[in-house]
Motif scaffolding. Sequence first.
Motif, PDB file in Angstrom:
ATOM      1  N   LYS A 113     -46.662 -11.547  -0.550  1.00  0.00           N
ATOM      2  CA  LYS A 113     -47.762 -10.615  -0.287  1.00  0.00           C
ATOM      3  C   LYS A 113     -49.005 -11.327   0.250  1.00  0.00           C
ATOM      4  CE  LYS A 113     -47.505  -6.379  -2.903  1.00  0.00           C
ATOM      5  NZ  LYS A 113     -48.118  -5.534  -3.946  1.00  0.00           N
ATOM      6  N   LEU A 119     -51.695 -12.922   7.131  1.00  0.00           N
ATOM      7  CA  LEU A 119     -51.210 -12.743   8.497  1.00  0.00           C
ATOM      8  C   LEU A 119     -51.824 -11.506   9.132  1.00  0.00           C
ATOM      9  CD1 LEU A 119     -49.284 -13.973  10.523  1.00  0.00           C
ATOM     10  CD2 LEU A 119     -47.429 -12.648   9.492  1.00  0.00           C
ATOM     11  N   ILE A 120     -51.872 -10.424   8.385  1.00  0.00           N
ATOM     12  CA  ILE A 120     -52.436  -9.190   8.924  1.00  0.00           C
ATOM     13  C   ILE A 120     -53.937  -9.358   9.156  1.00  0.00           C
ATOM     14  CG2 ILE A 120     -53.162  -7.829   6.919  1.00  0.00           C
ATOM     15  CD1 ILE A 120     -51.384  -5.588   7.971  1.00  0.00           C
ATOM     16  N   GLU A 122     -55.142 -12.099  10.090  1.00  0.00           N
ATOM     17  CA  GLU A 122     -55.203 -13.139  11.127  1.00  0.00           C
ATOM     18  C   GLU A 122     -56.013 -14.361  10.683  1.00  0.00           C
ATOM     19  OE1 GLU A 122     -55.894 -11.610  15.014  1.00  0.00           O
ATOM     20  OE2 GLU A 122     -54.564  -9.887  14.714  1.00  0.00           O
ATOM     21  N   LEU A 127     -51.970 -18.758  10.968  1.00  0.00           N
ATOM     22  CA  LEU A 127     -51.531 -18.733  12.368  1.00  0.00           C
ATOM     23  C   LEU A 127     -51.212 -20.154  12.852  1.00  0.00           C
ATOM     24  CD1 LEU A 127     -53.891 -16.038  13.936  1.00  0.00           C
ATOM     25  CD2 LEU A 127     -51.628 -15.779  12.915  1.00  0.00           C
ATOM     26  N   ALA A 168     -39.022  -9.021   9.208  1.00  0.00           N
ATOM     27  CA  ALA A 168     -39.649  -7.731   8.890  1.00  0.00           C
ATOM     28  C   ALA A 168     -38.871  -7.012   7.796  1.00  0.00           C
ATOM     29  CB  ALA A 168     -39.726  -6.866  10.144  1.00  0.00           C
ATOM     30  N   ASP A 175     -43.612  -7.142   0.379  1.00  0.00           N
ATOM     31  CA  ASP A 175     -44.975  -6.842   0.825  1.00  0.00           C
ATOM     32  C   ASP A 175     -45.328  -5.382   0.630  1.00  0.00           C
ATOM     33  OD1 ASP A 175     -44.716  -9.446   1.578  1.00  0.00           O
ATOM     34  OD2 ASP A 175     -44.504  -9.018   3.719  1.00  0.00           O
ATOM     35  N   PHE A 176     -44.419  -4.502   0.941  1.00  0.00           N
ATOM     36  CA  PHE A 176     -44.682  -3.069   0.821  1.00  0.00           C
ATOM     37  C   PHE A 176     -43.851  -2.467  -0.316  1.00  0.00           C
ATOM     38  CE2 PHE A 176     -45.373  -4.193   5.337  1.00  0.00           C
ATOM     39  CZ  PHE A 176     -46.732  -3.955   5.396  1.00  0.00           C
TER      40      PHE A 176
ATOM     41  N   LYS B 113     -52.137  -0.690  11.703  1.00  0.00           N
ATOM     42  CA  LYS B 113     -52.632  -1.801  10.889  1.00  0.00           C
ATOM     43  C   LYS B 113     -53.391  -1.315   9.663  1.00  0.00           C
ATOM     44  CE  LYS B 113     -53.160  -6.067  13.373  1.00  0.00           C
ATOM     45  NZ  LYS B 113     -54.083  -7.083  13.923  1.00  0.00           N
ATOM     46  N   PHE B 115     -53.040   1.498   8.140  1.00  0.00           N
ATOM     47  CA  PHE B 115     -52.056   2.046   7.205  1.00  0.00           C
ATOM     48  C   PHE B 115     -51.378   0.915   6.428  1.00  0.00           C
ATOM     49  CE2 PHE B 115     -47.671   3.410   6.331  1.00  0.00           C
ATOM     50  CZ  PHE B 115     -47.929   4.507   5.529  1.00  0.00           C
ATOM     51  N   ALA B 116     -50.982  -0.123   7.133  1.00  0.00           N
ATOM     52  CA  ALA B 116     -50.324  -1.255   6.478  1.00  0.00           C
ATOM     53  C   ALA B 116     -51.258  -1.928   5.477  1.00  0.00           C
ATOM     54  CB  ALA B 116     -49.854  -2.267   7.520  1.00  0.00           C
ATOM     55  N   MET B 117     -52.513  -2.097   5.852  1.00  0.00           N
ATOM     56  CA  MET B 117     -53.460  -2.742   4.943  1.00  0.00           C
ATOM     57  C   MET B 117     -53.680  -1.889   3.700  1.00  0.00           C
ATOM     58  SD  MET B 117     -56.213  -4.566   7.550  1.00  0.00           S
ATOM     59  CE  MET B 117     -56.753  -3.071   8.309  1.00  0.00           C
ATOM     60  N   LEU B 119     -51.580   0.185   2.473  1.00  0.00           N
ATOM     61  CA  LEU B 119     -50.336   0.204   1.701  1.00  0.00           C
ATOM     62  C   LEU B 119     -50.170  -1.081   0.898  1.00  0.00           C
ATOM     63  CD1 LEU B 119     -47.877   1.925   1.199  1.00  0.00           C
ATOM     64  CD2 LEU B 119     -46.814   0.939   3.237  1.00  0.00           C
ATOM     65  N   ILE B 120     -50.441  -2.198   1.544  1.00  0.00           N
ATOM     66  CA  ILE B 120     -50.295  -3.482   0.858  1.00  0.00           C
ATOM     67  C   ILE B 120     -51.342  -3.590  -0.240  1.00  0.00           C
ATOM     68  CG2 ILE B 120     -51.801  -5.085   2.089  1.00  0.00           C
ATOM     69  CD1 ILE B 120     -49.371  -6.874   2.495  1.00  0.00           C
ATOM     70  N   THR B 172     -43.635  -3.847  12.474  1.00  0.00           N
ATOM     71  CA  THR B 172     -43.994  -5.263  12.471  1.00  0.00           C
ATOM     72  C   THR B 172     -44.613  -5.669  13.804  1.00  0.00           C
ATOM     73  OG1 THR B 172     -43.164  -7.324  11.511  1.00  0.00           O
ATOM     74  CG2 THR B 172     -41.916  -6.423  13.372  1.00  0.00           C
ATOM     75  N   TYR B 173     -44.242  -4.954  14.876  1.00  0.00           N
ATOM     76  CA  TYR B 173     -44.797  -5.296  16.195  1.00  0.00           C
ATOM     77  C   TYR B 173     -46.263  -4.916  16.319  1.00  0.00           C
ATOM     78  CZ  TYR B 173     -40.199  -6.653  17.766  1.00  0.00           C
ATOM     79  OH  TYR B 173     -39.004  -7.319  17.896  1.00  0.00           O
ATOM     80  N   ASP B 175     -48.324  -4.327  13.138  1.00  0.00           N
ATOM     81  CA  ASP B 175     -49.037  -4.850  11.975  1.00  0.00           C
ATOM     82  C   ASP B 175     -49.139  -6.374  12.006  1.00  0.00           C
ATOM     83  OD1 ASP B 175     -48.899  -2.202  11.357  1.00  0.00           O
ATOM     84  OD2 ASP B 175     -47.359  -2.439   9.816  1.00  0.00           O
ATOM     85  N   PHE B 176     -48.068  -7.023  12.380  1.00  0.00           N
ATOM     86  CA  PHE B 176     -48.063  -8.485  12.416  1.00  0.00           C
ATOM     87  C   PHE B 176     -47.996  -8.985  13.849  1.00  0.00           C
ATOM     88  CE2 PHE B 176     -46.057  -7.230   8.333  1.00  0.00           C
ATOM     89  CZ  PHE B 176     -47.032  -7.726   7.488  1.00  0.00           C
ATOM     90  N   ASP B 177     -48.744  -8.348  14.723  1.00  0.00           N
ATOM     91  CA  ASP B 177     -48.681  -8.704  16.141  1.00  0.00           C
ATOM     92  C   ASP B 177     -49.094 -10.158  16.375  1.00  0.00           C
ATOM     93  OD1 ASP B 177     -51.309  -8.083  15.483  1.00  0.00           O
ATOM     94  OD2 ASP B 177     -51.804  -7.571  17.546  1.00  0.00           O
ATOM     95  N   ALA B 178     -49.945 -10.682  15.506  1.00  0.00           N
ATOM     96  CA  ALA B 178     -50.329 -12.084  15.672  1.00  0.00           C
ATOM     97  C   ALA B 178     -49.098 -12.988  15.529  1.00  0.00           C
ATOM     98  CB  ALA B 178     -51.389 -12.465  14.634  1.00  0.00           C
TER      99      ALA B 178
END
Lengths: 214, 214
Positions: A113, A119-120, A122, A127, A168, A175-176, B113, B115-117, B119-120, B172-173, B175-178
Amino acid sequence: MSEEKRPKDQLKAHIRAQNQALILETSERVFARQGLAKTTTQMIADEAGLPKANVHYYYRSKKDLLEAVLERILRLWLDSVSEFNLEEGPKRNLTRYISEKIDQSRINKNASKIFAMALIGEEHFVLDYLRNLFVTELKREKATIQAWVDKGLMAPVSTEHLFISIWAMTQTYADFDAQVKIMLQKDELEESDFDEAKQFITRMVLAGCGVVEH
Amino acid sequence: MSEEKRPKDQLKAHIRAQNQALILETSERVFARQGLAKTTTQMIADEAGLPKANVHYYYRSKKDLLEAVLERILRLWLDSVSEFNLEEGPKRNLTRYISEKIDQSRINKNASKIFAMALIGEEHFVLDYLRNLFVTELKREKATIQAWVDKGLMAPVSTEHLFISIWAMTQTYADFDAQVKIMLQKDELEESDFDEAKQFITRMVLAGCGVVEH
DNA sequence: GTCTATATGTAGATAGAC
DNA sequence: GTCTATCTACATATAGAC
């Protein structure tokens, strides 16, 4: 001149190591539970049973502390997943890889987590780590997969998208986990849920990659 | 008695609607960029070109503002993905579903993003939403998939794990694009990258679910 | 190495003039 | 409805006695 100081130095080094370990373990829990930004050094200190100033004595800033936590996580993490073994072929390797990734997420959910949150968000530290990992590890795995493709043991697939998908799918259970619990309508995930996830993901990956039986 | 006030009320309502829209759009950008906890109402106010007190006039607390942002995201989100169509069969439906989820992530990355934040971070607002979604939406999809299985159009699979996997892979594409950028060694993701992701994911899902060609 | 007390900054939120 | 000035709370970080 420093001969007499050695015992004292050793004691100090011991105390230092112990306290640092305590702070890092506690931080990992609190960061995972509260989120990186919401976590305060006061919370960590309270949960570790130390005064806040003591935490700052070992880790000058909150940023330093987070980076120490991340470094520890990432170091332990690399060790918990086997490298690909060319001779064994894709079926065994991919099956084992998925199993180990799921185990990793389950056993060390907090670490997973924190990594996802960093990562989210950044965080540069993460990175940079990933960029290094890419150079050293992923390129080797890519060569291995290409060799299997050349031997006709699997279909030609994009190594990058394959790894992105596997990561993923496996990490989502850690993570989720709040989302997963709602989907499965359970208060807590059991080992059997993770086993079903392993089976489902492995089946998809092997079929999607056209891995030949043998 | 309120006849003469109507024009003024309409003007006020208009101003209110405009300012709320401006604040919500700005908040979505800032929340996605900075993270939920690091975002300050001051940042939002500055980026919207308003004084901070004005933001608090429309949204009493930061929590209220975040929930309004989440509500807007989730409402728009449900509309952007089609429901399953029993008659069309699994191949077309799953292919379209994956394509729409990837488009959704690409086109509205900030929403994904946030939403993911949330949720986590286990924000209650989002968990409650998911619980509702489960009851209303997922049970229907589950029945549809079971019907396809019964007709022999696909293998029996866990609907829950299937959706968990599809959501994980497609989001994942965004939310974790970095991480994805590092993997693909690109500064920015292009539409072609998302198209390749669609193809790869679709192939895995169809093969993994044993979807028959027709 | 430990810990109390404190310095300094900035967050969320609101009062009240316009 | 707008916005300046301000309140209160709490965060990070450190000084300095022990």
